[in-house]
Design an enzyme around this catalytic site. Structure first.
Site, PDB file in Angstrom:
ATOM      1  N   ASP A  18       0.185  12.112  22.520  1.00  0.00           N
ATOM      2  CA  ASP A  18      -0.895  11.988  21.541  1.00  0.00           C
ATOM      3  C   ASP A  18      -0.934  13.278  20.723  1.00  0.00           C
ATOM      4  O   ASP A  18      -0.324  14.284  21.094  1.00  0.00           O
ATOM      5  CB  ASP A  18      -2.229  11.780  22.283  1.00  0.00           C
ATOM      6  CG  ASP A  18      -3.420  11.694  21.328  1.00  0.00           C
ATOM      7  OD1 ASP A  18      -3.323  10.959  20.334  1.00  0.00           O
ATOM      8  OD2 ASP A  18      -4.422  12.384  21.555  1.00  0.00           O
ATOM      9  N   SER A  19      -1.707  13.241  19.648  1.00  0.00           N
ATOM     10  CA  SER A  19      -1.903  14.441  18.833  1.00  0.00           C
ATOM     11  C   SER A  19      -2.645  15.524  19.618  1.00  0.00           C
ATOM     12  O   SER A  19      -2.583  16.692  19.262  1.00  0.00           O
ATOM     13  CB  SER A  19      -2.703  14.068  17.590  1.00  0.00           C
ATOM     14  OG  SER A  19      -3.895  13.405  17.970  1.00  0.00           O
ATOM     15  N   TYR A  50      -4.065  14.519  13.629  1.00  0.00           N
ATOM     16  CA  TYR A  50      -3.035  13.844  12.842  1.00  0.00           C
ATOM     17  C   TYR A  50      -3.688  12.897  11.819  1.00  0.00           C
ATOM     18  O   TYR A  50      -3.098  12.578  10.802  1.00  0.00           O
ATOM     19  CB  TYR A  50      -2.140  12.990  13.748  1.00  0.00           C
ATOM     20  CG  TYR A  50      -1.109  13.708  14.582  1.00  0.00           C
ATOM     21  CD1 TYR A  50      -1.028  15.105  14.635  1.00  0.00           C
ATOM     22  CD2 TYR A  50      -0.185  12.973  15.324  1.00  0.00           C
ATOM     23  CE1 TYR A  50      -0.057  15.737  15.416  1.00  0.00           C
ATOM     24  CE2 TYR A  50       0.785  13.591  16.096  1.00  0.00           C
ATOM     25  CZ  TYR A  50       0.838  14.969  16.142  1.00  0.00           C
ATOM     26  OH  TYR A  50       1.811  15.579  16.911  1.00  0.00           O
ATOM     27  N   GLY A  51      -4.876  12.432  12.178  1.00  0.00           N
ATOM     28  CA  GLY A  51      -5.511  11.365  11.399  1.00  0.00           C
ATOM     29  C   GLY A  51      -5.831  11.711   9.960  1.00  0.00           C
ATOM     30  O   GLY A  51      -6.037  10.835   9.128  1.00  0.00           O
ATOM     31  N   CYS A  81      -1.493   7.340  20.767  1.00  0.00           N
ATOM     32  CA  CYS A  81      -2.219   7.782  19.580  1.00  0.00           C
ATOM     33  C   CYS A  81      -2.176   6.648  18.552  1.00  0.00           C
ATOM     34  O   CYS A  81      -1.092   6.161  18.212  1.00  0.00           O
ATOM     35  CB  CYS A  81      -1.544   9.024  19.012  1.00  0.00           C
ATOM     36  SG  CYS A  81      -2.279   9.643  17.492  1.00  0.00           S
ATOM     37  N   ASN A  82      -3.336   6.242  18.091  1.00  0.00           N
ATOM     38  CA  ASN A  82      -3.386   5.152  17.113  1.00  0.00           C
ATOM     39  C   ASN A  82      -2.717   5.547  15.805  1.00  0.00           C
ATOM     40  O   ASN A  82      -2.008   4.750  15.191  1.00  0.00           O
ATOM     41  CB  ASN A  82      -4.833   4.767  16.835  1.00  0.00           C
ATOM     42  CG  ASN A  82      -5.495   4.102  18.026  1.00  0.00           C
ATOM     43  OD1 ASN A  82      -5.610   2.886  18.077  1.00  0.00           O
ATOM     44  ND2 ASN A  82      -5.916   4.885  19.001  1.00  0.00           N
ATOM     45  N   THR A  83      -2.946   6.792  15.394  1.00  0.00           N
ATOM     46  CA  THR A  83      -2.389   7.247  14.117  1.00  0.00           C
ATOM     47  C   THR A  83      -0.860   7.227  14.162  1.00  0.00           C
ATOM     48  O   THR A  83      -0.204   6.739  13.239  1.00  0.00           O
ATOM     49  CB  THR A  83      -2.912   8.659  13.786  1.00  0.00           C
ATOM     50  OG1 THR A  83      -4.349   8.620  13.755  1.00  0.00           O
ATOM     51  CG2 THR A  83      -2.395   9.149  12.455  1.00  0.00           C
ATOM     52  N   GLU A 160     -15.051  15.536  20.292  1.00  0.00           N
ATOM     53  CA  GLU A 160     -14.510  16.774  20.880  1.00  0.00           C
ATOM     54  C   GLU A 160     -15.619  17.793  21.120  1.00  0.00           C
ATOM     55  O   GLU A 160     -15.545  18.613  22.025  1.00  0.00           O
ATOM     56  CB  GLU A 160     -13.411  17.349  19.985  1.00  0.00           C
ATOM     57  CG  GLU A 160     -12.218  16.417  19.936  1.00  0.00           C
ATOM     58  CD  GLU A 160     -10.882  17.099  19.711  1.00  0.00           C
ATOM     59  OE1 GLU A 160     -10.854  18.311  19.447  1.00  0.00           O
ATOM     60  OE2 GLU A 160      -9.860  16.393  19.797  1.00  0.00           O
ATOM     61  N   CYS A 192      -9.006   4.278  17.720  1.00  0.00           N
ATOM     62  CA  CYS A 192      -8.747   5.718  17.805  1.00  0.00           C
ATOM     63  C   CYS A 192      -9.015   6.156  19.243  1.00  0.00           C
ATOM     64  O   CYS A 192      -9.970   5.672  19.872  1.00  0.00           O
ATOM     65  CB  CYS A 192      -9.673   6.459  16.850  1.00  0.00           C
ATOM     66  SG  CYS A 192      -9.579   8.258  16.981  1.00  0.00           S
ATOM     67  N   THR A 193      -8.181   7.049  19.722  1.00  0.00           N
ATOM     68  CA  THR A 193      -8.291   7.501  21.117  1.00  0.00           C
ATOM     69  C   THR A 193      -9.662   8.074  21.472  1.00  0.00           C
ATOM     70  O   THR A 193     -10.077   8.022  22.628  1.00  0.00           O
ATOM     71  CB  THR A 193      -7.261   8.617  21.373  1.00  0.00           C
ATOM     72  OG1 THR A 193      -7.374   9.583  20.318  1.00  0.00           O
ATOM     73  CG2 THR A 193      -5.865   8.071  21.427  1.00  0.00           C
ATOM     74  N   HIS A 194     -10.335   8.671  20.495  1.00  0.00           N
ATOM     75  CA  HIS A 194     -11.597   9.366  20.780  1.00  0.00           C
ATOM     76  C   HIS A 194     -12.808   8.437  20.848  1.00  0.00           C
ATOM     77  O   HIS A 194     -13.820   8.796  21.428  1.00  0.00           O
ATOM     78  CB  HIS A 194     -11.869  10.417  19.697  1.00  0.00           C
ATOM     79  CG  HIS A 194     -10.992  11.624  19.789  1.00  0.00           C
ATOM     80  ND1 HIS A 194      -9.625  11.543  19.770  1.00  0.00           N
ATOM     81  CD2 HIS A 194     -11.298  12.949  19.898  1.00  0.00           C
ATOM     82  CE1 HIS A 194      -9.121  12.761  19.858  1.00  0.00           C
ATOM     83  NE2 HIS A 194     -10.113  13.629  19.939  1.00  0.00           N
TER      84      HIS A 194
HETATM   85  N1  DGL Z   1      -5.309  10.515  18.485  1.00  0.00           N
HETATM   86  C1  DGL Z   1      -5.762  10.182  17.154  1.00  0.00           C
HETATM   87  C2  DGL Z   1      -5.799   8.651  17.014  1.00  0.00           C
HETATM   88  O1  DGL Z   1      -5.906   7.915  17.970  1.00  0.00           O
HETATM   89  C3  DGL Z   1      -7.111  10.791  16.853  1.00  0.00           C
HETATM   90  C4  DGL Z   1      -7.087  12.290  16.679  1.00  0.00           C
HETATM   91  C5  DGL Z   1      -6.262  12.734  15.478  1.00  0.00           C
HETATM   92  O2  DGL Z   1      -6.685  12.493  14.325  1.00  0.00           O
HETATM   93  O3  DGL Z   1      -5.222  13.304  15.707  1.00  0.00           O
HETATM   94  O4  DGL Z   1      -5.734   8.168  15.913  1.00  0.00           O
END
Ligand code: DGL
Length: 274
Positions: A18-19, A50-51, A81-83, A160, A192-194
């Site tokens: 993941d990012s 990353y988003g 990571c979704n992005t 976060e 999104c993971t968060h």
């Molecule tokens: N892990 C990213 C996602 O799931 C979220 C955090 C980021 O923007 O890097 O899209």
């Protein structure tokens, strides 16, 4: 760019990345479902988020992590990571000699199983929403479903910061979600993971709308692929090894909230130009 395929064995580790720490929500589901597997988790905390970045940068970062995991001879890579899934999945599949699974298809599948009205909301980072990857996945699975998307960039820093049940987060959630909810969606994909960390707040704002967290669905998809390939670890003890591209101490402190337990022995890695 493609090199010789190596399938690995059932005892080879699974790479998860993941990012940053967000993908630990996916690792949590993986460990729960696959307790005998060995996981190598990489969080690119030096370059998160990353988003908000361009697809081109995200692809480059993702391939650097993939190169690292390839050297560790993983039997599968889970893009937690979704992005990255949204913008780099085909590049990763071309580059890696092992199966690469993302979080979008499982999330879309779960949403389709849940919706009664055929109207689905999708929330994610700017890059994920811009890519339209979720919309396309939903349409591929069922062309009659209508989807409505919204980028929610402030949710990542709020999660976060630990403001999961905070008044500010509730207000932000209302501003982001109301336009989507007004479309009459009965199901909302947390793309999104968060976002799973904000579930309580999102539930209060979204009322009866079903919230879809793709982590559990992704873990199920990983298990069936391992079974299909004869690579499921059926004996021995599971383990997790953690790598972070920025300060391991920060990763350890923040990661605990996402993984739901303590993380030990986080190692520092340098990913640029790997
Ligand atoms: N892990 C990213 C996602 O799931 C979220 C955090 C980021 O923007 O890097 O899209």
């Amino acid at each position: 760019m493609k090199t010789a395929r190596h399938r690995g064995t059932a005892r080879s580790p699974i790479g998860v990345f993941d990012s940053g720490v967000g993908g630990l929500t996916v690792l949590r589901s993986l460990v729960a479902l696959l307790p005998r597997e060995k996981f190598i988790y990489v969080g690119d905390t030096a370059r998160v988020p990353y988003g908000t970045k361009s697809a081109e940068s995200v692809r480059r970062f993702a391939l650097e992590i993939a190169r690292f995991l390839k050297r560790r001879r993983v039997k599968m890579v889970v893009v937690a990571c979704n992005t990255v899934t949204a913008v780099a999945l085909p590049d990763l599949r071309r580059f890696l000699p092992v199966p690469v699974l993302g979080v979008i298809e499982p999330g879309a599948r779960a949403a389709l199983a849940a919706t009664r009205t055929g109207r689905v909301g999708i929330i994610g980072t700017e890059a994920t929403i811009r890519s339209r990857a979720y919309e396309q996945a939903v349409r591929r699975l069922n062309p009659s479903i209508r989807s409505f998307s919204r980028a929610c960039p402030l949710f990542v820093p709020l999660a976060e910061e630990g403001w999961t049940d905070h008044e500010v987060t509730r207000r932000v959630a209302k501003l982001y979600l109301n336009p989507v909810l007004r479309k009459g969606v009965d199901t909302l994909i947390l793309g999104c993971t968060h976002y799973p960390l904000l579930k309580n707040t999102l539930r209060r704002v979204a009322g009866k709308t079903e919230l879809i967290d793709s982590a559990d669905e992704t873990a199920k998809a990983v298990r069936s692929r391992l079974e299909q390939d004869g690579l499921l670890a059926s004996s021995g003890r599971g383990a997790c090894e953690f790598f972070s591209s920025d300060d391991p101490k920060k990763f350890t402190a923040l990661g605990k909230r996402f993984l739901g337990r303590d993380l030990k022995g986080v190692k520092r890695i340098h990913l640029e130009g790997v």
